[in-house]
Motif scaffolding. Structure first.
Motif: not given
Ligand code: SF4
Length: 377
Positions: A195-216
């Motif tokens: 996906x676009x987010x997957x590709x950006x995340x791999x390139x480092x241009x998108x930073x997903x939330x930390x697991x802890x943030x999502x769990x909260x």
């Protein structure tokens, strides 16, 4: 009892997180509608005469179909299958398609449950995800659907979208509760590689939330849903009493279903059937009266694992007796020590031979389920 799922594989634009099967070209839409009816005819015996209690238009974006297209598919279903009078007929829709006129069309076509993909009420988050609607449209379409007489509405929301803190999530939930819908599905933003987010995340241009943030955010969700009178009957699904999705509940209870359209899955108790995920290949094959699919025969271990994977996510829990008797998997004895540990840590409880996850356990449901899967039955 059985269900029919119909996949409509078209979307106006590609959401940046989505890896479902769809095309943004509408060129094949007319052919697809005809071909779907053809598949229904070819597979009329799949459900072996069991009455159909639920019909679900998913996608893709089924709200891109016009009234005539929807009516023709539903007429074919009714002609070929025994559809119960009170069947739940759900259609997934995006806010940008739901004008007051469109809502009347959907009512006229026989849709009695709307599933609206709102995803967020926060404009920058909608843009990040490349949704085709605005936050204002997210609110307005629900109000319009209620005014049009839809009294069984579910909306989808996404949490775990990167943000400095939980203010936006609290605001999204406040807006959600102000709409007073009957059902809510909430999913964590997952980053799929293709996906676009997957590709950006791999390139480092998108930073997903930390697991802890999502769990909260999930914990905030659980607390708020309880406070506002929504019962959590599955990890991601909440409803007012009596408004649980019949279609999805049936999946989780092992009810047989027929999946129609490219990428759709079917299940008849002992095998799963996966239609090809390619619009043109699907249409071309059906024009030759062939359904292009792959078949997976389910071993007892597969069936036990399917049962575990689905039921542990629900309030009905996993019936250990059924696991033993139908799938020859004695979970209670094979994983005695682990189950004991789960109960001591208040992650799970066993009552009357049924295993349930606690709220705390639901946060770890994927890991717990993986640990309990059957290897050999
Ligand atoms: S999330 Fe829905 S609307 Fe967006 S691309 Fe995926 S199927 Fe289409």
């Amino acid at each position: 009892m059985s269900g029919i799922y119909i996949h409509i594989p078209f979307c106006k634009q590609a959401c940046h997180y989505c890896d479902f099967h769809f095309s943004t070209s509408m060129v094949l839409k007319g052919d697809m509608v005809q071909t779907i009816s053809q598949e229904l005819k070819l597979r009329r015996d799949y459900l072996q005469g069991q009455p159909v209690h639920t019909i679900y238009f998913g996608g893709g974006t089924p709200s891109l179909l016009n009234q005539e297209e929807l009516q023709s598919i539903l007429a074919t279903v009714r002609e070929l299958f025994i559809v119960s009078d009170d069947a739940e007929i759900t259609l997934e829709a995006n806010p940008d398609d739901l004008s007051p006129e469109k809502l009347q069309e959907l009512k006229g076509a026989g849709i009695n449950r709307l599933s609206i993909g709102l995803q967020s009420f926060h404009e920058p988050h909608l843009r990040l995800m490349n949704r085709a609607h605005t936050a204002t449209e997210s609110v307005q379409c629900v109000l319009d659907a209620q005014a049009a007489g839809f009294d069984n509405i579910t909306v989808d929301l996404i949490y775990g979208i990167p943000a400095p803190d939980h203010t936006i999530w609290h605001r999204d939930l406040e807006l959600l509760f102000s709409l007073n819908v009957q059902h809510v599905s909430c999913y964590a933003l997952t980053i799929e590689p293709d996906t676009a987010l997957g590709r950006w995340s791999k390139k480092g241009s998108f930073k997903p939330s930390e697991d802890e943030f999502t769990a909260q955010q999930f914990e905030i969700l659980l607390e708020q849903m309880k406070q506002h009178g929504y019962g959590q009957y599955e990890i991601s699904n909440f409803s007012r009493p009596g408004y649980e999705s019949k279609h999805n509940s049936n999946y989780w209870r092992g009810v047989h279903y027929l999946g129609i359209g490219p990428s759709a899955h079917s299940f008849n108790g002992h095998s799963r059937q996966y239609n090809v995920s390619h619009n043109k290949k699907y249409i071309d094959a059906l024009k030759q009266n062939a359904v292009p699919f792959e078949l997976e025969e389910l071993t007892l271990a597969d069936q036990a694992n399917d049962y575990l994977l689905t039921t542990l996510r629900t309030i009905w829990g996993c019936d250990l007796k059924k696991l033993r008797q139908e799938f020859r998997y004695d979970l209670g004895s094979d994983h005695r020590a682990y189950l004991q540990e789960l109960q001591e840590k208040e992650l799970a409880r066993i009552e009357a031979d049924v295993l349930y996850l606690t709220d705390k356990g639901k946060l770890l449901s994927d890991q717990i389920t993986m640990d309990l899967l059957a290897e050999e039955v």
